[in-house]
Design a protein around this motif. Structure first.
Motif, PDB file in Angstrom:
ATOM      1  N   GLY A  59       0.001  -2.118  -2.739  1.00  0.00           N
ATOM      2  CA  GLY A  59      -0.500  -3.494  -2.755  1.00  0.00           C
ATOM      3  C   GLY A  59      -1.882  -3.601  -3.364  1.00  0.00           C
ATOM      4  N   ILE A  60      -2.742  -2.655  -3.044  1.00  0.00           N
ATOM      5  CA  ILE A  60      -4.092  -2.655  -3.614  1.00  0.00           C
ATOM      6  C   ILE A  60      -4.047  -2.409  -5.119  1.00  0.00           C
ATOM      7  CG2 ILE A  60      -6.283  -1.393  -3.633  1.00  0.00           C
ATOM      8  CD1 ILE A  60      -5.881  -0.989  -0.589  1.00  0.00           C
ATOM      9  N   ALA A  61      -3.217  -1.466  -5.548  1.00  0.00           N
ATOM     10  CA  ALA A  61      -3.106  -1.181  -6.981  1.00  0.00           C
ATOM     11  C   ALA A  61      -2.518  -2.367  -7.735  1.00  0.00           C
ATOM     12  CB  ALA A  61      -2.262   0.071  -7.204  1.00  0.00           C
ATOM     13  N   LEU A  62      -1.511  -3.021  -7.164  1.00  0.00           N
ATOM     14  CA  LEU A  62      -0.937  -4.199  -7.810  1.00  0.00           C
ATOM     15  C   LEU A  62      -1.958  -5.326  -7.903  1.00  0.00           C
ATOM     16  CD1 LEU A  62       2.670  -4.281  -6.347  1.00  0.00           C
ATOM     17  CD2 LEU A  62       2.021  -3.997  -8.731  1.00  0.00           C
ATOM     18  N   TYR A  63      -2.694  -5.537  -6.837  1.00  0.00           N
ATOM     19  CA  TYR A  63      -3.731  -6.562  -6.874  1.00  0.00           C
ATOM     20  C   TYR A  63      -4.770  -6.234  -7.938  1.00  0.00           C
ATOM     21  CZ  TYR A  63      -7.612  -9.548  -5.584  1.00  0.00           C
ATOM     22  OH  TYR A  63      -8.629 -10.462  -5.633  1.00  0.00           O
ATOM     23  N   GLY A  64      -5.187  -4.988  -7.988  1.00  0.00           N
ATOM     24  CA  GLY A  64      -6.173  -4.582  -8.986  1.00  0.00           C
ATOM     25  C   GLY A  64      -5.659  -4.743 -10.399  1.00  0.00           C
ATOM     26  N   GLY A  65      -4.408  -4.371 -10.629  1.00  0.00           N
ATOM     27  CA  GLY A  65      -3.855  -4.455 -11.973  1.00  0.00           C
ATOM     28  C   GLY A  65      -3.578  -5.870 -12.433  1.00  0.00           C
ATOM     29  N   ILE A  66      -3.019  -6.684 -11.556  1.00  0.00           N
ATOM     30  CA  ILE A  66      -2.618  -8.031 -11.960  1.00  0.00           C
ATOM     31  C   ILE A  66      -3.767  -9.027 -11.851  1.00  0.00           C
ATOM     32  CG2 ILE A  66      -1.083  -9.953 -11.389  1.00  0.00           C
ATOM     33  CD1 ILE A  66       0.955  -7.808 -10.503  1.00  0.00           C
ATOM     34  N   VAL A  67      -4.454  -9.028 -10.732  1.00  0.00           N
ATOM     35  CA  VAL A  67      -5.470 -10.058 -10.498  1.00  0.00           C
ATOM     36  C   VAL A  67      -6.855  -9.629 -10.976  1.00  0.00           C
ATOM     37  CG1 VAL A  67      -6.611 -11.447  -8.726  1.00  0.00           C
ATOM     38  CG2 VAL A  67      -4.172 -11.000  -8.555  1.00  0.00           C
ATOM     39  N   ALA A  68      -7.346  -8.531 -10.439  1.00  0.00           N
ATOM     40  CA  ALA A  68      -8.732  -8.147 -10.710  1.00  0.00           C
ATOM     41  C   ALA A  68      -8.973  -7.811 -12.169  1.00  0.00           C
ATOM     42  CB  ALA A  68      -9.139  -6.975  -9.822  1.00  0.00           C
ATOM     43  N   VAL A  69      -8.104  -7.006 -12.753  1.00  0.00           N
ATOM     44  CA  VAL A  69      -8.311  -6.628 -14.153  1.00  0.00           C
ATOM     45  C   VAL A  69      -7.569  -7.580 -15.082  1.00  0.00           C
ATOM     46  CG1 VAL A  69      -8.013  -4.808 -15.865  1.00  0.00           C
ATOM     47  CG2 VAL A  69      -8.672  -4.206 -13.550  1.00  0.00           C
ATOM     48  N   GLY A  70      -6.292  -7.814 -14.806  1.00  0.00           N
ATOM     49  CA  GLY A  70      -5.474  -8.618 -15.708  1.00  0.00           C
ATOM     50  C   GLY A  70      -5.929 -10.058 -15.852  1.00  0.00           C
ATOM     51  N   VAL A 118      -1.776   0.419 -16.260  1.00  0.00           N
ATOM     52  CA  VAL A 118      -1.715   1.644 -15.451  1.00  0.00           C
ATOM     53  C   VAL A 118      -1.777   1.307 -13.964  1.00  0.00           C
ATOM     54  CG1 VAL A 118      -3.003   3.741 -14.836  1.00  0.00           C
ATOM     55  CG2 VAL A 118      -2.570   3.189 -17.233  1.00  0.00           C
ATOM     56  N   LEU A 119      -2.677   0.429 -13.580  1.00  0.00           N
ATOM     57  CA  LEU A 119      -2.778   0.049 -12.162  1.00  0.00           C
ATOM     58  C   LEU A 119      -1.495  -0.622 -11.671  1.00  0.00           C
ATOM     59  CD1 LEU A 119      -6.442  -1.259 -11.871  1.00  0.00           C
ATOM     60  CD2 LEU A 119      -5.458   0.716 -10.711  1.00  0.00           C
ATOM     61  N   THR A 120      -0.924  -1.480 -12.481  1.00  0.00           N
ATOM     62  CA  THR A 120       0.314  -2.156 -12.097  1.00  0.00           C
ATOM     63  C   THR A 120       1.452  -1.148 -11.975  1.00  0.00           C
ATOM     64  OG1 THR A 120      -0.435  -4.163 -13.195  1.00  0.00           O
ATOM     65  CG2 THR A 120       1.908  -4.008 -12.708  1.00  0.00           C
ATOM     66  N   TYR A 121       1.540  -0.218 -12.909  1.00  0.00           N
ATOM     67  CA  TYR A 121       2.581   0.809 -12.872  1.00  0.00           C
ATOM     68  C   TYR A 121       2.438   1.685 -11.625  1.00  0.00           C
ATOM     69  CZ  TYR A 121       5.477   4.742 -14.373  1.00  0.00           C
ATOM     70  OH  TYR A 121       6.419   5.719 -14.432  1.00  0.00           O
ATOM     71  N   VAL A 122       1.223   2.101 -11.328  1.00  0.00           N
ATOM     72  CA  VAL A 122       0.981   2.918 -10.135  1.00  0.00           C
ATOM     73  C   VAL A 122       1.326   2.130  -8.871  1.00  0.00           C
ATOM     74  CG1 VAL A 122      -0.850   3.985  -8.753  1.00  0.00           C
ATOM     75  CG2 VAL A 122      -0.718   4.423 -11.196  1.00  0.00           C
ATOM     76  N   GLY A 123       1.013   0.834  -8.865  1.00  0.00           N
ATOM     77  CA  GLY A 123       1.346   0.005  -7.709  1.00  0.00           C
ATOM     78  C   GLY A 123       2.842  -0.114  -7.492  1.00  0.00           C
ATOM     79  N   VAL A 124       3.590  -0.309  -8.560  1.00  0.00           N
ATOM     80  CA  VAL A 124       5.044  -0.409  -8.446  1.00  0.00           C
ATOM     81  C   VAL A 124       5.637   0.923  -7.976  1.00  0.00           C
ATOM     82  CG1 VAL A 124       7.169  -0.692  -9.796  1.00  0.00           C
ATOM     83  CG2 VAL A 124       5.287  -2.300 -10.087  1.00  0.00           C
ATOM     84  N   LEU A 125       5.160   2.030  -8.549  1.00  0.00           N
ATOM     85  CA  LEU A 125       5.651   3.341  -8.107  1.00  0.00           C
ATOM     86  C   LEU A 125       5.339   3.594  -6.637  1.00  0.00           C
ATOM     87  CD1 LEU A 125       4.874   5.763 -11.065  1.00  0.00           C
ATOM     88  CD2 LEU A 125       7.077   4.866 -10.340  1.00  0.00           C
ATOM     89  N   SER A 126       4.164   3.189  -6.208  1.00  0.00           N
ATOM     90  CA  SER A 126       3.789   3.383  -4.809  1.00  0.00           C
ATOM     91  C   SER A 126       4.658   2.528  -3.882  1.00  0.00           C
ATOM     92  CB  SER A 126       2.310   3.047  -4.621  1.00  0.00           C
ATOM     93  OG  SER A 126       1.931   3.272  -3.298  1.00  0.00           O
TER      94      SER A 126
END
Length: 80
Positions: free
Chosen positions: A56-67, A24-32
């Motif tokens: 950028g924050i959402a992508l970082y959260g989705g890929i790095v922090a959570v993923g 979800v975080l990665t998807y929101v980051g890409v849409l943003s």
């Protein structure tokens, strides 16, 4: 015996929750990021920068922090 099954179910549920959150975080980051590019071409620049930073924050959260940090570490611990 039931305790081991319960622990496994909880661990798998946690992994699925982390995978869902990461997705979800990665998807929101890409849409943003896409919205930022569209806004740069036709709208106000400050709003586009806001979408760019938010993406950028959402992508970082989705890929790095959570993923990577949560999901991958827990999955590797479960496999070993």
């Amino acid at each position: 015996m039931a305790s081991g099954i319960t622990e496994l179910v909880v661990e798998i549920g946690t992994l699925l929750a982390y995978a869902l959150l990461s997705g979800v975080l990665t998807y929101v980051g890409v849409l943003s990021e896409q919205t930022a590019l569209e806004t740069f071409t036709s709208g106000p620049a400050p709003l586009a920068v806001w979408f760019l930073v938010l993406g950028g924050i959402a992508l970082y959260g989705g890929i790095v922090a959570v993923g990577r940090d949560l999901l991958a570490a827990r999955l590797l611990a479960l496999l070993h």
